[in-house]
Design a protein around this motif. Sequence first.
Motif, mmCIF file in Angstrom:
data_model
loop_
_atom_site.group_PDB
_atom_site.id
_atom_site.type_symbol
_atom_site.label_atom_id
_atom_site.label_comp_id
_atom_site.label_asym_id
_atom_site.label_seq_id
_atom_site.Cartn_x
_atom_site.Cartn_y
_atom_site.Cartn_z
ATOM 1 N N SER A 164 5.303 -11.099 -1.604
ATOM 2 C CA SER A 164 5.536 -12.101 -2.655
ATOM 3 C C SER A 164 6.841 -12.643 -3.250
ATOM 4 C CB SER A 164 4.488 -11.993 -3.981
ATOM 5 O OG SER A 164 5.124 -10.606 -4.550
ATOM 6 N N GLY A 165 6.931 -13.785 -3.494
ATOM 7 C CA GLY A 165 8.368 -14.367 -4.114
ATOM 8 C C GLY A 165 7.871 -14.758 -5.511
ATOM 9 N N SER A 166 8.820 -15.004 -6.312
ATOM 10 C CA SER A 166 8.548 -15.302 -7.694
ATOM 11 C C SER A 166 9.600 -15.973 -8.573
ATOM 12 C CB SER A 166 8.434 -13.991 -8.384
ATOM 13 O OG SER A 166 8.130 -14.074 -9.914
ATOM 14 N N TYR A 167 9.339 -16.634 -9.566
ATOM 15 C CA TYR A 167 10.116 -17.150 -10.478
ATOM 16 C C TYR A 167 11.215 -16.206 -10.980
ATOM 17 C CZ TYR A 167 7.170 -21.095 -10.252
ATOM 18 O OH TYR A 167 6.183 -21.952 -9.854
ATOM 19 N N ASP A 168 10.802 -15.058 -11.017
ATOM 20 C CA ASP A 168 11.868 -13.910 -11.537
ATOM 21 C C ASP A 168 12.792 -13.539 -10.248
ATOM 22 O OD1 ASP A 168 10.817 -12.368 -9.435
ATOM 23 O OD2 ASP A 168 9.480 -11.023 -10.841
ATOM 24 N N LYS A 169 13.058 -14.373 -9.401
ATOM 25 C CA LYS A 169 14.108 -14.400 -8.569
ATOM 26 C C LYS A 169 13.924 -12.992 -7.584
ATOM 27 C CE LYS A 169 17.066 -16.440 -12.149
ATOM 28 N NZ LYS A 169 18.304 -16.288 -12.880
ATOM 29 N N THR A 170 12.789 -12.434 -7.326
ATOM 30 C CA THR A 170 12.795 -11.356 -6.664
ATOM 31 C C THR A 170 11.681 -11.634 -5.473
ATOM 32 O OG1 THR A 170 11.001 -10.139 -7.897
ATOM 33 C CG2 THR A 170 13.580 -9.878 -8.531
ATOM 34 N N LEU A 171 11.462 -10.548 -4.307
ATOM 35 C CA LEU A 171 10.515 -10.509 -3.772
ATOM 36 C C LEU A 171 9.808 -9.189 -3.702
ATOM 37 C CD1 LEU A 171 12.860 -12.146 -1.907
ATOM 38 C CD2 LEU A 171 11.410 -11.954 -0.034
ATOM 39 N N LEU A 172 8.636 -9.260 -3.653
ATOM 40 C CA LEU A 172 8.100 -7.761 -3.807
ATOM 41 C C LEU A 172 6.999 -7.417 -2.638
ATOM 42 C CD1 LEU A 172 6.765 -7.668 -7.719
ATOM 43 C CD2 LEU A 172 8.860 -6.525 -6.514
ATOM 44 N N LEU A 173 7.027 -6.272 -1.916
ATOM 45 C CA LEU A 173 6.183 -5.822 -1.227
ATOM 46 C C LEU A 173 5.262 -4.874 -1.695
ATOM 47 C CD1 LEU A 173 6.119 -5.539 2.194
ATOM 48 C CD2 LEU A 173 7.343 -3.293 1.806
ATOM 49 N N TRP A 174 3.891 -5.290 -1.077
ATOM 50 C CA TRP A 174 2.818 -4.682 -1.630
ATOM 51 C C TRP A 174 2.042 -4.173 -0.813
ATOM 52 C CZ3 TRP A 174 2.169 -5.629 -7.052
ATOM 53 C CH2 TRP A 174 2.935 -6.604 -7.529
ATOM 54 N N GLU A 175 1.320 -2.857 -1.212
ATOM 55 C CA GLU A 175 0.111 -2.128 -0.315
ATOM 56 C C GLU A 175 -1.180 -2.872 -0.646
ATOM 57 O OE1 GLU A 175 0.425 2.439 0.850
ATOM 58 O OE2 GLU A 175 -0.955 1.996 -0.888
ATOM 59 N N VAL A 176 -1.659 -3.576 0.299
ATOM 60 C CA VAL A 176 -2.912 -4.121 0.189
ATOM 61 C C VAL A 176 -4.070 -3.355 -0.556
ATOM 62 C CG1 VAL A 176 -4.541 -5.736 1.132
ATOM 63 C CG2 VAL A 176 -2.087 -6.194 1.457
ATOM 64 N N GLU A 177 -4.415 -2.278 0.167
ATOM 65 C CA GLU A 177 -5.400 -1.488 -0.133
ATOM 66 C C GLU A 177 -5.419 -0.797 -1.629
ATOM 67 O OE1 GLU A 177 -8.871 0.394 0.584
ATOM 68 O OE2 GLU A 177 -8.055 -0.861 1.849
ATOM 69 N N SER A 178 -4.295 -0.507 -1.785
ATOM 70 C CA SER A 178 -4.364 0.022 -3.278
ATOM 71 C C SER A 178 -3.782 -0.859 -4.403
ATOM 72 C CB SER A 178 -3.234 1.161 -3.237
ATOM 73 O OG SER A 178 -1.855 0.944 -2.969
ATOM 74 N N GLY A 179 -3.243 -1.985 -3.968
ATOM 75 C CA GLY A 179 -2.482 -3.016 -5.021
ATOM 76 C C GLY A 179 -1.115 -2.558 -5.593
ATOM 77 N N ARG A 180 -0.607 -1.229 -4.882
ATOM 78 C CA ARG A 180 0.559 -0.596 -5.279
ATOM 79 C C ARG A 180 1.954 -1.260 -4.743
ATOM 80 N NH1 ARG A 180 4.308 3.130 -3.150
ATOM 81 N NH2 ARG A 180 3.062 3.278 -1.111
ATOM 82 N N ARG A 181 2.843 -1.579 -5.764
ATOM 83 C CA ARG A 181 3.900 -2.201 -5.517
ATOM 84 C C ARG A 181 4.838 -1.141 -4.689
ATOM 85 N NH1 ARG A 181 8.472 -4.770 -9.832
ATOM 86 N NH2 ARG A 181 8.947 -2.442 -9.946
ATOM 87 N N VAL A 182 5.326 -1.542 -3.563
ATOM 88 C CA VAL A 182 6.222 -0.599 -2.656
ATOM 89 C C VAL A 182 7.759 -0.670 -2.808
ATOM 90 C CG1 VAL A 182 6.812 -0.009 -0.170
ATOM 91 C CG2 VAL A 182 4.424 -0.654 -0.838
ATOM 92 N N ARG A 183 8.264 -1.947 -3.062
ATOM 93 C CA ARG A 183 9.592 -1.953 -3.096
ATOM 94 C C ARG A 183 10.058 -3.537 -3.585
ATOM 95 N NH1 ARG A 183 9.431 -0.756 1.928
ATOM 96 N NH2 ARG A 183 10.119 1.589 1.554
ATOM 97 N N ALA A 184 11.023 -3.752 -4.005
ATOM 98 C CA ALA A 184 11.497 -5.039 -4.597
ATOM 99 C C ALA A 184 12.775 -5.432 -3.907
ATOM 100 C CB ALA A 184 11.850 -5.075 -6.135
ATOM 101 N N PHE A 185 12.830 -6.758 -3.617
ATOM 102 C CA PHE A 185 13.983 -7.406 -2.875
ATOM 103 C C PHE A 185 14.635 -8.085 -3.879
ATOM 104 C CE2 PHE A 185 10.564 -6.359 -0.140
ATOM 105 C CZ PHE A 185 10.786 -5.854 1.253
ATOM 106 N N HIS B 143 18.653 -12.822 -4.829
ATOM 107 C CA HIS B 143 18.647 -14.334 -5.276
ATOM 108 C C HIS B 143 19.121 -14.572 -6.623
ATOM 109 C CE1 HIS B 143 17.405 -16.128 -1.495
ATOM 110 N NE2 HIS B 143 16.156 -15.183 -1.169
ATOM 111 N N ARG B 144 19.625 -15.800 -6.921
ATOM 112 C CA ARG B 144 19.968 -16.264 -8.050
ATOM 113 C C ARG B 144 19.055 -17.228 -8.666
ATOM 114 N NH1 ARG B 144 24.495 -16.288 -4.883
ATOM 115 N NH2 ARG B 144 24.374 -18.605 -4.836
ATOM 116 N N GLY B 145 18.002 -17.602 -8.055
ATOM 117 C CA GLY B 145 16.899 -18.669 -8.525
ATOM 118 C C GLY B 145 15.726 -18.296 -8.054
#
Length: 830
Positions: free
Chosen positions: A124-145, A148-150
């Motif tokens: 997922s990408g966000s207005y918070d300027k980050t990307l997040l990787l998720w584990e679909v089965e658990s909904g757990r956030r794996v890591r942040a990327f 970006h400055r926008g």
Amino acid sequence: MAAGGMAQERKLVLHANVVLASVITVLVPPLLASGAKQEERTDRHGDPLPDGATARLGTVRWRPMGGIPNVAFSPDGTHALSGSELNTMALWDVGTGRRLRTFRGHADGVSSLTFGPDGKHALSGSYDKTLLLWEVESGRRVRAFEGHRGTVWSVDFSPDGRRALSGSEDGTLALWDVATGRRLRTFESRPGWVMSVAFSPDGTLALSGGTDHTLALWDVETGQRRSAFKGHQGTVWSVAFSPDGKLALSGSADHTVTLWEVQSGRRLRLFEGHKDHARSVAFSPDGKLALSGSHDKTLALWEVQSGRRLRVLEGHKDHVRSVAFSPDGKLALSGSEDNTLALWDVETGRRRTEFEAHQDYVKSVALSPDGKLALSGSEDHTVALWDAETGRRLRTFEGHQDFVSSVAFSPDGRRALSGSGDRTLALWEVESGRRLRAFEGHKDYVSSVAFSPDGSLALSGSFDTTVALWDVETGRLRRAFEGHQHFVSSVAFSPDGKLALSGSEDGILTLWDVQTGRHRRDLEGYQGWVKSIAFSPDGKHAMAGSEDYALTLWDVQTGRRRSTFEGHQGWVRSIAFSPDGKYALSGSEDYTVMLWELETGRRLRTFDGHQNTVWSVAFSAGGRRFISGSSDTTVLVWHPGLLYRRKAAEWASSWKAKEDHESLRKVLRDLRAPDYERYCEAQERLVALGEVVLPDLLKAHPPRPAPADELTPETRHRLKKIADAMDGDDPAARGQAQEELLALGRERDAIQAWITQQLEGGAGHSTHLQAALRETLNALRKETDLGRVRAVLLLMEMPRSEAVTAALKTYLEECAENYAAHLARMALRR
């Protein structure tokens, strides 16, 4: 207000909701002070209801948690993801539309998302300027990327799932290592924002589109731009590769969808037909079809080879922001600004997600006088009539050309009134759904409507700064009340119909004389936008909810502010007084409904269950239930005494077996209890008993004061000791004695007569004793009056029968012209 102004308010509301989403979890204390959990209940579709709710009007299926959703299918087509501007993503079961999981972790709205090739992870990408990787089965956030400055407007996985691509408001594309979160490469900066990115099917190329009106083709390994595709006359919102990688699609703010040859950059074909921005595009899995979603509220299905538009998919009530094909190409999924997801059959164009539900925000709700029916007005331009017990939609009133801002039942429940963004009011026949007439004359949005107590007049407030009084039978404008300098957001009639109250963006609450149209007075001491107003049942007080997160109570006679109730964490959008005048409800942008005790200002309960702003709240005529309407497109029916209902049935069954009249007398005394929980429990027990309680009810809460029974010598001796203690020097003992006298007075009406005798005699009593006796007598008289009022309210909650009707007539005929008689009169008219 002009259309742009309303859109701006909606953006402000959305922004406020985004900020509030992260704090909602701390706003929800247990439903009861004891923290007791209520039995699990479900709505008519089988989805759980929140604690305290008995029905959901509408559905939560395919309803994202507010905001503007993006959508994606899982590789096996069994699940779908949606992202919203309220910082969350949701996982859905495609077969049922049931929400399976919510993903929380972004600090701002989710602007883009995609499934990984294995279906086990999502990005997922966000207005918070980050990307997040998720584990679909658990909904757990794996890591942040991070880097970006926008805003990250678009994300995509490489075909092997090892790398990720992102496009940002900062004008760059970035290539990431999925396993580590490390940024591998930044593609040369482009002018403007990058709104969409996509990997080619073999993963060697990347495509991007943005605000510079062009598409760019990139070499993934070197980061060099291969070519630019020019031809659009507006922002390129969306890009996609064909399954074989030879063709590309783009959707643009110039209203067109364009087909490109990737190798040459040549424009092959223009798909025209949308009337607004083409916001999202996708190829079918076999590459033969193209799908586009537009701000014109439609989806279009195109034949790629010919450019022919095969079908227009209609049903959304607002901009379509995202579209996707299922892996087998048989289904299409769309996400819209109307806060819904829709699943479509590609072959027939039929929508598979049609529920008995609104398709956009519920802006206003009302309960019928008998409590059996509910009205809701929505931004989808419709008014819906519901069975408030089952949640079934009975009919839809159609005719407005813009959002419905306000709805109301007539006092007899036979007609309904609605106000709309199309600048009109409409009068409807409830039984048939037929529109009887339209009221025309406002020059801007109608924000609020109300019936007079006798149903002959209608009141409306408008963003044209005026309040209008209408003749219901003819639709004729009686008069306009002018004086506000800004939008009128809410209007109300006083209980006797002689006064009108209006609240405005200018922070002024104004009282008007209905008969003459004369300005009576302004209610002073407030600064800020008034969102909602209401009169107390006795007409002595007025309350307003506003943008300062608080409720404010005024004295109508003096125009002075009495008290302020604080506790919400967002704008208070709606308020309502309970029919007995003891409590108030408020609905807020913090997603909650709160119940307040007016005398103390204490918050009694918080009802949590909506997934977005609560726009409207309303009590049933008997006060035993209330409803709330929300931006989540649903209406919830709440029953504050639900926790006691099952136990009440058991108690009633036991009582009928042994007829313990002493225990019944205690329950009847609790009907006028100041303590809300005792009152709720008593109310449920008495409703459970039914008609058998009527003789005792009339005896315990007589329509007129009962003759005082004779006090025994022992009781008189006890009262003398209490009076001596109340006249003593010890403040603690005086207070304790006064409480004891109050408790005795609640048990026996003769105590009031004794206190009256002491005050009339007065000989030998000190000033402070007389004051204490007078205070106690006033408190007891208030509770006696409250008992009569609640007795009538109890009758209103019982099924109508000859015995119930006779009891109501007794209160009407013997209560003189007080509030209990007024309630009985209103009940008998229905």
